[in-house]
Design a protein around this motif. Structure first.
Motif, PDB file in Angstrom:
ATOM      1  N   ALA A 129     -10.409   1.339   5.485  1.00 38.85           N
ATOM      2  CA  ALA A 129      -9.140   1.990   5.155  1.00 38.85           C
ATOM      3  C   ALA A 129      -9.301   3.504   5.065  1.00 38.85           C
ATOM      4  O   ALA A 129      -8.472   4.261   5.596  1.00 38.85           O
ATOM      5  CB  ALA A 129      -8.595   1.431   3.838  1.00 38.85           C
ATOM      6  N   PHE A 130     -10.366   3.956   4.429  1.00 40.03           N
ATOM      7  CA  PHE A 130     -10.563   5.407   4.302  1.00 40.03           C
ATOM      8  C   PHE A 130     -10.956   6.032   5.638  1.00 40.03           C
ATOM      9  O   PHE A 130     -10.644   7.208   5.877  1.00 40.03           O
ATOM     10  CB  PHE A 130     -11.604   5.703   3.222  1.00 40.03           C
ATOM     11  CG  PHE A 130     -11.054   5.608   1.832  1.00 40.03           C
ATOM     12  CD1 PHE A 130     -10.249   6.622   1.325  1.00 40.03           C
ATOM     13  CD2 PHE A 130     -11.303   4.502   1.036  1.00 40.03           C
ATOM     14  CE1 PHE A 130      -9.723   6.540   0.040  1.00 40.03           C
ATOM     15  CE2 PHE A 130     -10.784   4.408  -0.248  1.00 40.03           C
ATOM     16  CZ  PHE A 130      -9.987   5.430  -0.751  1.00 40.03           C
TER      17      PHE A 130
ATOM     18  N   THR B  71      -4.293   4.513   0.224  1.00 40.47           N
ATOM     19  CA  THR B  71      -5.372   4.059   1.102  1.00 40.47           C
ATOM     20  C   THR B  71      -6.237   3.009   0.416  1.00 40.47           C
ATOM     21  O   THR B  71      -6.648   2.017   1.035  1.00 40.47           O
ATOM     22  CB  THR B  71      -6.237   5.255   1.526  1.00 40.47           C
ATOM     23  OG1 THR B  71      -5.411   6.237   2.168  1.00 40.47           O
ATOM     24  CG2 THR B  71      -7.323   4.825   2.499  1.00 40.47           C
ATOM     25  N   GLY B  72      -6.522   3.223  -0.862  1.00 39.12           N
ATOM     26  CA  GLY B  72      -7.297   2.231  -1.605  1.00 39.12           C
ATOM     27  C   GLY B  72      -6.585   0.886  -1.690  1.00 39.12           C
ATOM     28  O   GLY B  72      -7.201  -0.179  -1.507  1.00 39.12           O
TER      29      GLY B  72
ATOM     30  N   ALA C 254       0.818  -1.213   0.000  1.00 40.79           N
ATOM     31  CA  ALA C 254       0.000   0.000   0.000  1.00 40.79           C
ATOM     32  C   ALA C 254       0.853   1.266   0.000  1.00 40.79           C
ATOM     33  O   ALA C 254       0.376   2.331  -0.398  1.00 40.79           O
ATOM     34  CB  ALA C 254      -0.927  -0.002   1.214  1.00 40.79           C
ATOM     35  N   LEU C 255       2.107   1.172   0.438  1.00 40.66           N
ATOM     36  CA  LEU C 255       2.986   2.336   0.479  1.00 40.66           C
ATOM     37  C   LEU C 255       3.740   2.569  -0.833  1.00 40.66           C
ATOM     38  O   LEU C 255       4.488   3.544  -0.942  1.00 40.66           O
ATOM     39  CB  LEU C 255       3.993   2.180   1.627  1.00 40.66           C
ATOM     40  CG  LEU C 255       3.407   2.275   3.037  1.00 40.66           C
ATOM     41  CD1 LEU C 255       4.477   1.965   4.082  1.00 40.66           C
ATOM     42  CD2 LEU C 255       2.815   3.657   3.291  1.00 40.66           C
TER      43      LEU C 255
ATOM     44  N   LEU D  20      -7.783  -2.863  -0.233  1.00 44.54           N
ATOM     45  CA  LEU D  20      -7.813  -4.076  -1.054  1.00 44.54           C
ATOM     46  C   LEU D  20      -6.897  -5.153  -0.476  1.00 44.54           C
ATOM     47  O   LEU D  20      -7.234  -6.344  -0.482  1.00 44.54           O
ATOM     48  CB  LEU D  20      -7.405  -3.745  -2.492  1.00 44.54           C
ATOM     49  CG  LEU D  20      -8.348  -2.826  -3.270  1.00 44.54           C
ATOM     50  CD1 LEU D  20      -7.777  -2.514  -4.645  1.00 44.54           C
ATOM     51  CD2 LEU D  20      -9.733  -3.456  -3.406  1.00 44.54           C
ATOM     52  N   GLY D  21      -5.732  -4.745   0.027  1.00 45.98           N
ATOM     53  CA  GLY D  21      -4.832  -5.712   0.645  1.00 45.98           C
ATOM     54  C   GLY D  21      -5.414  -6.308   1.909  1.00 45.98           C
ATOM     55  O   GLY D  21      -5.265  -7.518   2.164  1.00 45.98           O
ATOM     56  N   PHE D  22      -6.082  -5.493   2.702  1.00 49.81           N
ATOM     57  CA  PHE D  22      -6.724  -5.997   3.920  1.00 49.81           C
ATOM     58  C   PHE D  22      -7.848  -6.966   3.572  1.00 49.81           C
ATOM     59  O   PHE D  22      -8.036  -7.991   4.246  1.00 49.81           O
ATOM     60  CB  PHE D  22      -7.268  -4.823   4.727  1.00 49.81           C
ATOM     61  CG  PHE D  22      -7.830  -5.203   6.064  1.00 49.81           C
ATOM     62  CD1 PHE D  22      -6.977  -5.526   7.112  1.00 49.81           C
ATOM     63  CD2 PHE D  22      -9.197  -5.234   6.281  1.00 49.81           C
ATOM     64  CE1 PHE D  22      -7.498  -5.883   8.362  1.00 49.81           C
ATOM     65  CE2 PHE D  22      -9.711  -5.587   7.514  1.00 49.81           C
ATOM     66  CZ  PHE D  22      -8.856  -5.915   8.562  1.00 49.81           C
ATOM     67  N   SER D  23      -8.583  -6.668   2.514  1.00 47.95           N
ATOM     68  CA  SER D  23      -9.642  -7.568   2.063  1.00 47.95           C
ATOM     69  C   SER D  23      -9.065  -8.907   1.629  1.00 47.95           C
ATOM     70  O   SER D  23      -9.603  -9.973   1.973  1.00 47.95           O
ATOM     71  CB  SER D  23     -10.416  -6.917   0.924  1.00 47.95           C
ATOM     72  OG  SER D  23     -11.335  -7.826   0.338  1.00 47.95           O
ATOM     73  N   ALA D  24      -7.965  -8.879   0.877  1.00 48.29           N
ATOM     74  CA  ALA D  24      -7.358 -10.128   0.411  1.00 48.29           C
ATOM     75  C   ALA D  24      -6.789 -10.945   1.560  1.00 48.29           C
ATOM     76  O   ALA D  24      -6.833 -12.181   1.535  1.00 48.29           O
ATOM     77  CB  ALA D  24      -6.258  -9.817  -0.598  1.00 48.29           C
TER      78      ALA D  24
END
Length: 207
Positions: A185-186, A163-164, A103-104, A168-172
């Motif tokens: 995330a937002f 942030t997006g 994400a970074l 998505l990474g947290f969802s996966a």
């Protein structure tokens, strides 16, 4: 590991090149005038202060990439782990760390672009470097009050992109639906921006 190395390299490169291109004299003199320390300061002492600030900028630029950004990725992974525990969506910590590091990557891209822009300058000031890559609304909209300027600066392309990707990474990693993960995330970014980009700078400016 590779995304983390890319992030550290890009951030260190922008900080290092800025310190080499930075004309510290105007900024140091302005700071000393504001604090009232310029009166009675000899030319030799002023030169020493300018050189000291230049060295601090060099060390700080390298440290930001090598130390601060990996620690930020680790802290972000810890926040994701707490969020996964609160929402009863357990996930291996290494997956959450991977999500945080990936994400970074937009932040790494920002610093890469900033490095190229700084390299094209013969000399630069702190105020100038803030506007070299106009990626937020604060840099686009003119005539805003200082408070609205800080609020507009939170609407930043690279930060929102990051942030997006975090959502998505947290969802996966956790199996949470993409919509809920993006909303989380937002919400985390809104809290971060409210505290560190709006609240603390406003308090410092008031003091």
């Amino acid at each position: 590991m590779w995304p983390l190395l890319i992030l550290a390299l890009c951030v260190s490169a922008s900080g290092t090149l800025f310190s080499l291109r930075w004309d510290a004299a105007p900024d140091v003199i302005r700071q000393l005038q504001g604090s009232g320390e310029l009166m009675g300061l000899s030319e030799a002492d002023l030169t020493d202060k300018i050189q000291t600030e230049s060295r601090k900028a060099l060390v700080g630029g390298i440290a930001k990439g090598v130390i601060v950004m990996p620690l930020m990725a680790l802290l972000l992974a810890c926040i994701l782990w707490v969020a996964s525990w609160l929402f009863d969506r357990p996930a291996p910590f290494e997956q959450l760390l991977s999500a945080a590091v990936l994400a970074l990557l937009p932040i790494a891209l920002y610093h890469l672009i900033l490095t190229l822009c700084v390299a094209a300058q013969h000399s630069i000031t702190v105020a100038r470097v803030m506007n070299l890559v106009p990626s937020n609304l604060g840099a686009v909209l003119q005539g805003l009050s200082p408070k609205l300027q800080r609020v507009a600066s939170t609407v930043d392309f690279f930060n929102l992109w990051s942030t997006g990707l975090l959502g998505l990474g947290f969802s996966a990693a956790t199996g949470m639906s993409r919509g809920r993960a993006l909303l989380l995330a937002f919400a985390l970014y809104a809290m971060y921006a409210g505290i560190f980009l709006i609240g603390l700078p406003a308090q410092a400016g008031a003091q």
